[in-house]
Each structure stands twice: as structure tokens, then as C-alpha cells.
Design an enzyme around this catalytic site. Structure first.
Site, PDB file in Angstrom:
ATOM      1  N   HIS A 125       0.752  -1.418   0.041  1.00  0.00           N
ATOM      2  CA  HIS A 125       0.025  -0.127   0.100  1.00  0.00           C
ATOM      3  C   HIS A 125       0.920   1.092   0.033  1.00  0.00           C
ATOM      4  O   HIS A 125       0.337   2.284  -0.290  1.00  0.00           O
ATOM      5  CB  HIS A 125      -1.086  -0.126   1.171  1.00  0.00           C
ATOM      6  CG  HIS A 125      -0.252   0.256   2.499  1.00  0.00           C
ATOM      7  ND1 HIS A 125      -0.102  -0.811   3.417  1.00  0.00           N
ATOM      8  CD2 HIS A 125       0.099   1.444   2.958  1.00  0.00           C
ATOM      9  CE1 HIS A 125       0.505  -0.156   4.617  1.00  0.00           C
ATOM     10  NE2 HIS A 125       0.627   1.111   4.471  1.00  0.00           N
ATOM     11  N   SER A 159       4.924   2.786   7.601  1.00  0.00           N
ATOM     12  CA  SER A 159       4.532   1.448   7.136  1.00  0.00           C
ATOM     13  C   SER A 159       5.629   0.968   6.179  1.00  0.00           C
ATOM     14  O   SER A 159       6.428   1.889   5.379  1.00  0.00           O
ATOM     15  CB  SER A 159       3.230   1.777   6.285  1.00  0.00           C
ATOM     16  OG  SER A 159       2.157   2.179   6.982  1.00  0.00           O
ATOM     17  N   ASP A 184      -0.198  -7.433   1.332  1.00  0.00           N
ATOM     18  CA  ASP A 184       0.342  -6.126   1.372  1.00  0.00           C
ATOM     19  C   ASP A 184       1.890  -5.914   1.502  1.00  0.00           C
ATOM     20  O   ASP A 184       2.593  -5.283   2.316  1.00  0.00           O
ATOM     21  CB  ASP A 184      -0.377  -5.627   2.859  1.00  0.00           C
ATOM     22  CG  ASP A 184      -0.171  -4.093   2.915  1.00  0.00           C
ATOM     23  OD1 ASP A 184       0.097  -3.510   1.738  1.00  0.00           O
ATOM     24  OD2 ASP A 184      -0.017  -3.344   3.925  1.00  0.00           O
TER      25      ASP A 184
END
Length: 422
Positions: A157, A266, A189
Site C-alpha cells: 500500500h 509503514s 500487502d
């Protein structure tokens, strides 16, 4: 405290006056002044008036010291802050003594692996900065180098946001390189990038299967675009099933940690005290509740990606057919709702379901429509939203606009979003 400080300054000043250097300069100044006035400096004809004048001057010096020295110290501190780059600590850990040497285990971990952590920027090639003329940053994230020849691991993502974007990677030493996407698994992901540079510092991969709840871990990354940020915490759980988090089509037992992880973290590594990556930072629910993809699961993805590279099958940029809104979301399961309500008094007690918006891409339709991180989506076009699948279904609908009901704190609000067509 003020009186005590003034007393100490007086003592320091008296010691300075008592020093030979001070007296030699003072004597020279007195001789010069008396010579100008035509007076013999060796004359002893001073009267009691001179003694009284001396006492008054001494009192004046004390007042001057009390007033001037604190401001001098403040100026020195300001100068030190302004020129802090000239005083960068260079003391090696082996030269430290006492508690700094014995108990700074987090610093030891960071020293061994921080160079392999990178900052990732997603540039929007259709929009440019007014002053620099460069593409604006649509979003950002983190990653870490897993091969010396420039292979980087991150979250899917982070790099798959929207069409018309390019990826840039900045190393810990400040060098910036364009990156190409090599492989992406949107289900797990995970993604890999490649930059054209060799002899890079590599992050060692550990084993997440041996982790225990309560173990110390270190999260590295670039939260809020602040590169080289370090936070620490413990493993809260080693078996947080994706079903508990409301993540569809994922069969992963996530690592839960209380290490501070926020937007931009992230894709960065979650590291054990041996300096080995045992997870990939993936999402944050609230302060003290964050999740990482276990490194054992990541290794399976890397093996599959390596097999694809051997067969010569390159990754082809493909974007979802569904319309684009520009958010990252998390289903509010009963467990997550319980944690949120126990940590925040602003959570409505009647809330039983919904989707938490934990990231909004700048410049996206969601951002333009007024959606904010922390909002809880409860309805879209009058349909109840119970999980993230309901949001995807709403995007697949042909409705031009999405009328979204959200909870922001304790207030219920309506926002209207016009998703972009693929």
C-alpha cells in the site's frame, strides 16, 4: 534557587578577580587611565573617599554579574543550538562508561541496522510544486534493504496508491534514487523495489516464530516524513489473526506491538534486540496498538518473488479496476472496539461496528472531500458499513458521489466524496 545561583556566580567572579591574569590586565588598564589623566599610578595619596568609591564599584560589579552572566549563558546555549551540527556526538559505544554503556541496548540495536532503513516517497507526476516545479509528494512510507544490489522490501500500500505516480527512495546518508517496483502481493500487502546502486548496508532477517509476548522490539522508519526515527516497545501478541482485524482475503497472524508506529512507518522494519528484522510495520489502530507482518510470512513472499525473477517475469504495473478514493482503512472488530473504548473517552458507547480511517492520501478524493485519519465510517449512501468489504462494494457501485456518514470523536458528520475512475 535564584539567590543560590547568584551567590555561585559571585564566587566564580571573585575567583576570576583573584587570578594573576585578571590582575595583570586590570593593572594595565588602571595605568593607562591614570596616565591619560596625568596621575601617578604608584601614588598612595588616596583617601577614604577612594575606598568608598571602590566599595560602590564592587557592588556595581556584583549587580552586573547577576544581570549579565545569565544572559551570557543563554546566548551561549542559543549559539550551541544554532551550531549543533558542529558538535555531533562521536563517542563510540566502547568508550562509554557506567550506565550509558551497560543499559543503552536500544542504541546498540539502532547502530547496527539503521543504515539499511530507507525513506520512500510517491510523487504525483500530474501535479507540480508551484515554487520548485517538482512533482508533489502524494504519500510516503518506509522500507529496508534486503540485498546489497538495491533490493528493498516495503508494504504494497506504500507504493501502489494510484496511477500517474513514480517512486523515489532516499537512503540514510541522504542520497536519493528513482525506484522501480519489482513485485507486489496486494493480498499480503508486501512489495519489493529496486534501486540501481550496489554495496548497500543490508538488514538481517530473523525468525518471527521464536518471538514471545513481552520481548523488546524497535520500530524504525519515517513517521510523518521524519526520516531515521526510532521508537521502542514490546511484543503485545504474536498471534493476532487477520480475521480479528477484519482484513479480508488475508490468512496472516500479525504481530501486535505497543511501539509507536504512525503514518510513514509503514514498510519499515520491526527489529529484535539482535538487530534482526522480525516484522514489517503495517498498520496502527491507536496509540499502543500497532501491527506488523511476521518476517516468516515475508520470507515466503520473497522466495516467490525470487522465482519470478529467475523466470524473467517482470512485474507489470496494474491498478485495481475499482474506483479510487485514497484511504487506508481497518475494520472495527469487537476486540479493536473494546481497546479503543478503554483508551479513549471520546468513543461513543453505542458504536458496535464501522471502518476506521487510519490514513488519507494527500490530494486524493477522500482528502478533498474532508475525510480525516481517525474518522469512523458507519454508512455510505445510506447503507450500513460493517467492514472494509462494504466500502469496496460501495466503490464498485456506479454512483457518482458517495455520501459518507462518519463519527469524528463524538460528533456525527456527513462528507461527500467523488471517487476517481480507474
Amino acid at each position: 534557587m535564584a539567590l543560590r545561583g547568584s551567590h555561585r556566580l559571585e564566587v566564580i567572579f571573585k575567583r576570576c578577580i583573584a587570578s594573576p591574569v585578571f590582575h595583570s590586565h586590570a593593572a594595565n588598564r588602571r595605568s593607562s587611565q591614570l596616565a591619560i589623566k596625568g596621575t601617578d599610578p604608584s601614588s598612595n595619596g588616596n583617601s577614604g573617599q577612594d575606598q568608598q568609591n571602590g566599595e560602590q564599584k564592587a557592588k556595581g560589579w556584583r549587580r552586573l554579574v547577576r544581570f549579565f552572566v545569565p544572559f551570557s549563558l543563554g546566548a551561549a546555549v542559543s549559539a550551541a543550538v544554532i551550531k549543533r551540527e558542529d558538535f555531533t556526538p562521536t563517542i563510540a559505544a566502547s568508550k562509554m562508561t557506567g550506565r550509558r554503556r551497560d543499559f543503552n541496548f536500544i542504541a546498540d540495536v539502532v547502530a547496527g541496522c539503521a543504515d539499511s532503513v530507507v525513506y520512500i516517497e510517491i510523487k504525483d507526476t500530474r501535479h507540480f510544486d508551484y515554487f520548485s516545479g517538482q512533482p508533489i509528494t502524494a504519500s510516503n512510507g518506509s522500507g529496508f534493504i534486503i540485498e546489497q544490489n538495491g533490493l528493498i522490501l516495503t508494504n504494497a500500500h506504500v507504493v501502489i496508491n494510484k496511477p500517474h505516480t513514480m517512486v523515489q527512495v532516499r537512503l540514510s546518508d541522504g542520497r536519493t534514487f528513482p525506484a522501480t517496483i519489482e513485485d507486489v502481493d496486494q493480498t499480503s500487502d508486501l512489495a519489493t523495489l529496486r534501486i540501481q546502486v550496489n554495496n548497500l548496508s543490508v538488514m538481517r532477517l530473523g525468525k518471527s516464530s521464536t518471538l514471545r509476548s513481552g520481548e523488546w522490539v524497535v520500530a524504525l522508519g519515517s513517521p510523518l516524513a521524519l526520516s531515521n526515527t526510532v521508537t521502542a516497545g514490546v511484543i503485545s501478541s504474536t498471534q493476532r489473526a487477520s480475521q480479528e482485524l477484519g482484513l479480508r482475503n488475508r490468512d496472516i497472524n500479525y504481530l501486535q506491538t505497543d511501539a509507536a508506529i504512525t503514518f510513514g512507518n509503514s514498510g519499515g522494519p520491526l527489529v529484535n534486540l539482535d538487530g534482526e528484522a522480525i516484522g514489517v510495520n503495517s498498520m496502527k489502530v491507536t496509540a499502543g496498538i500497532s501491527f506488523a507482518i511476521p518476517i516468516d510470512y515475508v520470507k515466503v513472499f520473497l522466495e516467490r518473488a525470487a522465482e519470478k525473477r529467475k523466470k524473467g517475469s517482470a512485474y507489470k504495473t496494474g491498478y485495481p479496476v475499482k474506483r479510487y478514493m485514497g484511504i487506508t482503512m481497518l475494520t472495527l472488530t469487537p476486540d479493536i472496539l473494546f481497546e479503543l473504548k478503554s483508551r479513549s473517552q471520546n468513543m461513543p458507547s453505542h458504536l458496535t461496528h464501522g471502518v476506521l480511517v487510519w490514513k488519507v492520501i494527500v490530494g486524493s478524493p477522500a482528502h478533498s472531500g474532508g475525510l480525516q485519519p481517525g474518522d469512523i465510517v458507519t454508512h455510505i449512501n445510506k447503507k450500513e458499513i460493517k467492514n472494509s468489504s462494504d466500502v469496496y462494494d460501495a466503490l464498485a457501485d456506479n454512483s457518482k458521489n458517495l455520501d459518507i456518514v462518519i463519527l469524528r470523536g463524538v460528533k456525527q458528520m456527513h462528507v461527500t466524496i467523488t471517487p476517481e475512475d480507474p
